[in-house]
Design a protein around this motif. Structure first.
Motif, PDB file in Angstrom:
ATOM      1  N   ILE A   1       0.983  -1.529  -0.206  1.00 40.17           N
ATOM      2  CA  ILE A   1      -0.239  -0.109  -0.352  1.00 40.17           C
ATOM      3  C   ILE A   1       0.724   1.168  -0.107  1.00 40.17           C
ATOM      4  N   ALA A   2       2.295   1.760   0.764  1.00 39.90           N
ATOM      5  CA  ALA A   2       2.703   2.457   1.062  1.00 39.90           C
ATOM      6  C   ALA A   2       3.495   2.968  -0.969  1.00 39.90           C
ATOM      7  N   ASN A   3       4.037   1.223  -1.785  1.00 42.97           N
ATOM      8  CA  ASN A   3       4.271   2.125  -2.861  1.00 42.97           C
ATOM      9  C   ASN A   3       2.766   2.648  -3.380  1.00 42.97           C
ATOM     10  N   ARG A   4       2.108   1.530  -3.152  1.00 44.38           N
ATOM     11  CA  ARG A   4       0.899   2.246  -4.405  1.00 44.38           C
ATOM     12  C   ARG A   4       0.622   3.743  -3.828  1.00 44.38           C
ATOM     13  N   LEU A   5       0.454   4.077  -2.582  1.00 40.93           N
ATOM     14  CA  LEU A   5       0.318   5.380  -2.559  1.00 40.93           C
ATOM     15  C   LEU A   5       1.234   6.377  -2.142  1.00 40.93           C
ATOM     16  N   GLU A   6       2.277   5.860  -3.065  1.00 43.12           N
ATOM     17  CA  GLU A   6       3.263   6.262  -2.454  1.00 43.12           C
ATOM     18  C   GLU A   6       4.270   7.122  -1.157  1.00 43.12           C
ATOM     19  N   LEU A   7       3.921   6.330  -0.357  1.00 45.16           N
ATOM     20  CA  LEU A   7       3.519   7.229   0.960  1.00 45.16           C
ATOM     21  C   LEU A   7       5.354   7.452   0.803  1.00 45.16           C
ATOM     22  N   ARG A   8       5.803   6.818   1.030  1.00 47.05           N
ATOM     23  CA  ARG A   8       8.006   6.796   1.084  1.00 47.05           C
ATOM     24  C   ARG A   8       7.880   8.165   1.166  1.00 47.05           C
ATOM     25  N   GLN A   9       7.710   8.929   0.454  1.00 43.77           N
ATOM     26  CA  GLN A   9       8.623  10.286   0.179  1.00 43.77           C
ATOM     27  C   GLN A   9       9.116  11.665   1.641  1.00 43.77           C
ATOM     28  N   PHE A  10       7.453  10.605   2.341  1.00 42.60           N
ATOM     29  CA  PHE A  10       6.973  11.594   3.644  1.00 42.60           C
ATOM     30  C   PHE A  10       7.474  10.183   4.453  1.00 42.60           C
ATOM     31  N   TRP A  11       7.609   9.260   4.614  1.00 46.82           N
ATOM     32  CA  TRP A  11       7.996   8.019   5.351  1.00 46.82           C
ATOM     33  C   TRP A  11       7.854   8.456   6.925  1.00 46.82           C
ATOM     34  N   ASP A  12       9.382   9.596   7.508  1.00 48.60           N
ATOM     35  CA  ASP A  12       9.544   9.462   8.188  1.00 48.60           C
ATOM     36  C   ASP A  12       9.357  10.788   9.008  1.00 48.60           C
ATOM     37  N   ARG A  13       8.258  11.504   8.145  1.00 46.40           N
ATOM     38  CA  ARG A  13       7.780  13.150   8.313  1.00 46.40           C
ATOM     39  C   ARG A  13       6.446  12.646   9.403  1.00 46.40           C
ATOM     40  N   PRO A  14       6.660  13.733  10.389  1.00 44.22           N
ATOM     41  CA  PRO A  14       5.546  13.804  11.413  1.00 44.22           C
ATOM     42  C   PRO A  14       3.915  14.104  11.018  1.00 44.22           C
ATOM     43  N   LEU A  15       3.290  13.846  11.322  1.00 45.77           N
ATOM     44  CA  LEU A  15       1.802  13.946  10.951  1.00 45.77           C
ATOM     45  C   LEU A  15       1.331  15.331  10.602  1.00 45.77           C
ATOM     46  N   ASP A  16       2.200  16.555  11.243  1.00 45.45           N
ATOM     47  CA  ASP A  16       1.261  17.560  11.645  1.00 45.45           C
ATOM     48  C   ASP A  16       2.351  18.715  10.858  1.00 45.45           C
ATOM     49  N   VAL A  17       3.194  17.998   9.517  1.00 48.91           N
ATOM     50  CA  VAL A  17       3.598  19.031   8.849  1.00 48.91           C
ATOM     51  C   VAL A  17       3.448  18.325   7.120  1.00 48.91           C
ATOM     52  N   LEU A  18       2.235  16.860   7.498  1.00 46.32           N
ATOM     53  CA  LEU A  18       1.729  17.332   5.657  1.00 46.32           C
ATOM     54  C   LEU A  18       0.901  18.123   5.265  1.00 46.32           C
ATOM     55  N   SER A  19       0.938  17.731   3.979  1.00 45.87           N
ATOM     56  CA  SER A  19      -0.032  19.015   3.289  1.00 45.87           C
ATOM     57  C   SER A  19      -1.485  17.684   3.625  1.00 45.87           C
ATOM     58  N   GLY A  20      -2.973  18.532   2.523  1.00 47.40           N
ATOM     59  CA  GLY A  20      -4.135  17.988   3.112  1.00 47.40           C
ATOM     60  C   GLY A  20      -3.741  16.607   2.417  1.00 47.40           C
ATOM     61  N   GLY A  21      -3.277  16.607   0.823  1.00 48.00           N
ATOM     62  CA  GLY A  21      -3.469  15.297   0.166  1.00 48.00           C
ATOM     63  C   GLY A  21      -2.480  14.131   0.578  1.00 48.00           C
ATOM     64  N   GLU A  22      -1.402  14.195   1.366  1.00 43.72           N
ATOM     65  CA  GLU A  22      -0.622  13.436   2.242  1.00 43.72           C
ATOM     66  C   GLU A  22      -1.459  13.039   3.667  1.00 43.72           C
ATOM     67  N   LEU A  23      -1.672  13.558   3.339  1.00 45.39           N
ATOM     68  CA  LEU A  23      -3.177  13.302   4.918  1.00 45.39           C
ATOM     69  C   LEU A  23      -3.495  12.590   4.553  1.00 45.39           C
ATOM     70  N   GLN A  24      -4.087  12.225   3.811  1.00 47.34           N
ATOM     71  CA  GLN A  24      -5.922  11.603   2.992  1.00 47.34           C
ATOM     72  C   GLN A  24      -5.206   9.901   2.752  1.00 47.34           C
ATOM     73  N   ARG A  25      -3.603  10.335   1.987  1.00 48.08           N
ATOM     74  CA  ARG A  25      -3.237   9.264   1.849  1.00 48.08           C
ATOM     75  C   ARG A  25      -3.111   8.209   3.216  1.00 48.08           C
ATOM     76  N   VAL A  26      -2.075   8.613   4.062  1.00 47.27           N
ATOM     77  CA  VAL A  26      -1.742   8.261   4.942  1.00 47.27           C
ATOM     78  C   VAL A  26      -3.196   7.736   6.124  1.00 47.27           C
ATOM     79  N   ALA A  27      -4.075   8.364   5.601  1.00 49.76           N
ATOM     80  CA  ALA A  27      -5.566   7.935   6.680  1.00 49.76           C
ATOM     81  C   ALA A  27      -6.293   6.944   5.816  1.00 49.76           C
ATOM     82  N   VAL A  28      -6.177   7.121   4.032  1.00 50.31           N
ATOM     83  CA  VAL A  28      -6.909   5.845   3.805  1.00 50.31           C
ATOM     84  C   VAL A  28      -5.938   4.189   3.910  1.00 50.31           C
TER      85      VAL A  28
END
Ligand code: ADP
Ligand code: ADP
Ligand code: SF4
Ligand code: SF4
Length: 595
Positions: free
Chosen positions: A194-221
């Motif tokens: 899922i991490a690969n499909r939704l391209e989550l690796r680019q922000f894997w080490d970032r804390p939630l509170d710095v993510l953009s709306g689109g990044e948060l949405q993909r993490v939540a899904v």
């Protein structure tokens, strides 16, 4: 007839209105009172109210709504929060190995329904004073799939995984880094995939509170899908995502079907809900007042019924007019109309990102849709044309008057919606043109006396669109005007933009990720390609068909048109039509198949 009276507690201010509702209600006598007051708010006793509607007209703050509904609906009430609040009738019936899509306006009960299916809200069948026990609820739904569903929920035998609507609230409740948080919920051992499909690796080490709306949405899904559960609920999974991400999220959600899961989604992007769902339940009624859940329909029929505004099997017309799509002529003469603005190649470099926009031009009276990934330079291009940013060679576009609606809108204006629009539209505000072309189609009237700071996301979006279009400008730039809007609002927003552009003989650029809305709005398309966050290339505006073709080819998806409503539909990957269209290079429907 059964009465539903709803009072908006935020608007009801008995100290400021001389209690007009109470004074004029004909059913207020010495002891029987259809309206009384409790805790400084008006309360309408529905069993006494005749439904005359006088109070609705007398209330100076538009706080009251009264509807008269057929008696037979009353026994189908599934939930009510309290006296004079929103009332929901019936519930959808989810089933295993099926994706059920919920389609309806904002404020019609979809989120409430998902909360009931998740067990977060126990249905009270309308009796908020003496809420029924589980056995009564189960008995109420006997004979339907919901009997078994609520039986299991009550025994905690049904595990539910729920992606909530407002992903921007997640960082307030959960803290930590993306990877670490997802590892904790990796109960199905699918995280890697899922991490690969939704391209989550680019922000894997970032804390939630710095993510953009689109990044948060993909993490939540991703978090919702990674959990082991029987039922998966997704509330608006496409918000903040670009087209490619929407399709990827849709495919990932659909993959749960293979594991025989029950899946329910609420979604406003018609192409995405169409692509995702096997079945559709429509919600109709009056937003904020009552909602009725329709029977289950197949996905194509369900969406068509929604657009047509009439449910044949229930004989219910819930909208006066059908929504009609038109295929636009595929090769409009490119030199039709006067050129409003032409640009030579534009380059703009930021640290780590470069945008190159090829030379292009735009015509008066036309809408240019902009399509492309998040982080590809669309906003940057728009800002350059708006004169907010300079190009690398210090060219500043300031020859034309521009009105700009940014992607992220903030409610900083201190005052009412009316005050804001008057200050922007000036003398134009009182014209009949303004009323019929902007206020009425965007349904702004009920918002006029509300404070801008108190509006919901969708309401604020409509105000921002109206304010943008109120300015005397030659170029309108609207960045993601459909965010937070429901299907109807998206289509009326598209119409409003088109009409303003045509009648004033100006132009608009519209950045939009909803392909169906884009199809409705754009005469020409600008496609942005490249590598998000690194390099973007803006192609010149081209016809809608050519632009869509170019864009969809890059996405690897094909669309066809529904023969009845002419709406664009995503072809299932690998279907006969998908293969054929890819083979002949017609990604955006084949004209010869037209009936
Ligand atoms: P949708 O998801 O279709 O936009 P919702 O289910 O969120 O709609 O809301 C339906 C209606 O119920 C809205 O008018 C909302 O204000 C109202 N509502 C939601 N939660 C509550 C609550 N806890 N108390 C009173 N009203 C509520
Ligand atoms: P889009 O609108 O397509 O999502 P943007 O134009 O907002 O994309 O951004 C494109 C890229 O430029 C992103 O990587 C973004 O981080 C970067 N960027 C945008 N504005 C600035 C700025 N003022 N300074 C540095 N980088 C920026
Ligand atoms: Fe006043 Fe309207 Fe409230 Fe009645 S409902 S008390 S008229 S604000
Ligand atoms: Fe009274 Fe008529 Fe209002 Fe009912 S609808 S509360 S009867 S004024």
């Amino acid at each position: 007839m059964t009465r539903v009276a709803v009072i908006d507690a935020d608007k009801c201010k008995p100290k400021h209105c001389n209690s007009l509702c109470h004074r004029f209600c004909p059913i207020v006598r010495s002891r029987i009172e259809a309206i009384r007051f409790e805790a400084d708010k008006a309360i309408i006793v529905e069993s006494l109210c005749s439904g005359c509607g006088i109070c609705v007209k007398k209330c100076p703050f538009n706080a009251i709504s009264i509807v008269n509904l057929p008696d037979e609906l009353e026994k189908d009430c599934s939930h009510r929060f309290g006296p004079n609040t929103f009332k929901l009738f019936r519930l959808p019936t989810p089933s295993p190995s099926t994706v059920l899509g919920l389609l309806g306006q904002n404020g019609i009960g979809k989120t409430t329904t998902l909360k009931m299916l998740s067990g977060e809200i126990q249905p009270n069948l309308g009796d908020y004073e003496n809420p029924p026990e589980w056995d009564q609820i189960i008995q109420h739904y006997r004979g339907s799939m919901l009997q078994d569903y609520f039986q299991k929920i009550s025994e905690e035998k049904l595990k539910v995984s729920h992606k909530p609507q407002y992903v921007d609230k997640i960082p307030k409740a959960v803290s930590g880094e993306v990877g670490e948080l997802l590892e904790k919920v990796n109960e199905r051992d699918k995280l890697n995939e899922i991490a690969n499909r939704l391209e989550l690796r680019q922000f894997w080490d970032r804390p939630l509170d710095v993510l953009s709306g689109g990044e948060l949405q993909r993490v939540a899904v991703a978090a919702a899908i990674c959990r082991e559960a029987d039922v998966y609920l997704f509330d608006e999974p496409s918000s903040y995502l670009d087209v490619k991400q929407r399709l990827e999220v849709a495919k990932t959600i659909r993959s749960l079907k293979d594991a025989q899961k029950t899946i329910v989604i609420a979604e406003h992007d018609l192409a995405i809900i169409d692509y995702l769902s096997d079945q559709i339940c429509l919600f109709y009624g009056e937003p904020g007042v009552y909602g009725v859940v329709s029977n289950v329909h197949g996905v194509r029929t369900g969406i068509n019924i929604y657009l047509q505004g009439y449910i044949p099997d229930e004989n219910v017309r819930f909208r006066k007019e059908a929504v009609v799509f038109h295929e636009k002529p595929h090769t409009k003469s490119s030199d039709a109309g006067e050129t409003l603005l032409a640009w030579e190649q534009i380059e703009k470099t930021y640290k780590g990102f470069k945008l190159v926009a090829h030379a292009g031009e735009i015509k008066r009276g036309k809408v240019v849709g902009i399509l492309g990934a998040n982080g590809i330079g669309k906003t940057t291009f728009v800002k350059i044309l708006a004169g907010i940013e300079e190009t690398d060679n210090r060219r500043k576009f300031d020859e034309l008057k521009v009105s700009y609606k940014p992607q992220y809108i903030s409610a900083e204006y201190e005052g009412t919606v009316r005050g804001l629009l008057m200050s922007v539209a000036k003398e134009g505000f009182s014209s009949s043109w303004y009323r019929t072309e902007i206020i009425q189609p965007l349904k702004m009237e009920p918002l006029m006396d509300r404070n801008v700071t108190e509006l919901s996301g969708g309401e604020l979006q409509k105000v921002a669109i109206a304010a943008c279009l109120s300015r005397q400008a030659e170029i309108f730039l609207l960045d993601e005007p459909s965010a937070y809007l429901d299907v109807e609002e998206r289509l009326s927003m598209a119409k409003v933009i088109r009409r303003v552009v045509e009648s004033r003989n100006v132009t608009a650029f519209v950045v939009e990720h909803d392909v169906v809305a884009q199809d409705f709005i754009a005469d020409y398309l600008m496609v942005f390609a490249g590598k998000p966050g690194e390099a973007g290339v803006a192609n010149p505006p081209t016809t809608l068909r050519k632009g869509m073709n170019m864009f969809l080819k890059e996405m690897g998806v094909t669309f066809r048109r529904d023969p009845v409503t002419r709406r664009p539909r995503v072809n299932k990957e690998g279907s006969k039509l998908d293969k054929f269209q890819k083979q002949i290079g017609e990604y955006y429907y084949v004209r010869t198949l037209r009936k």
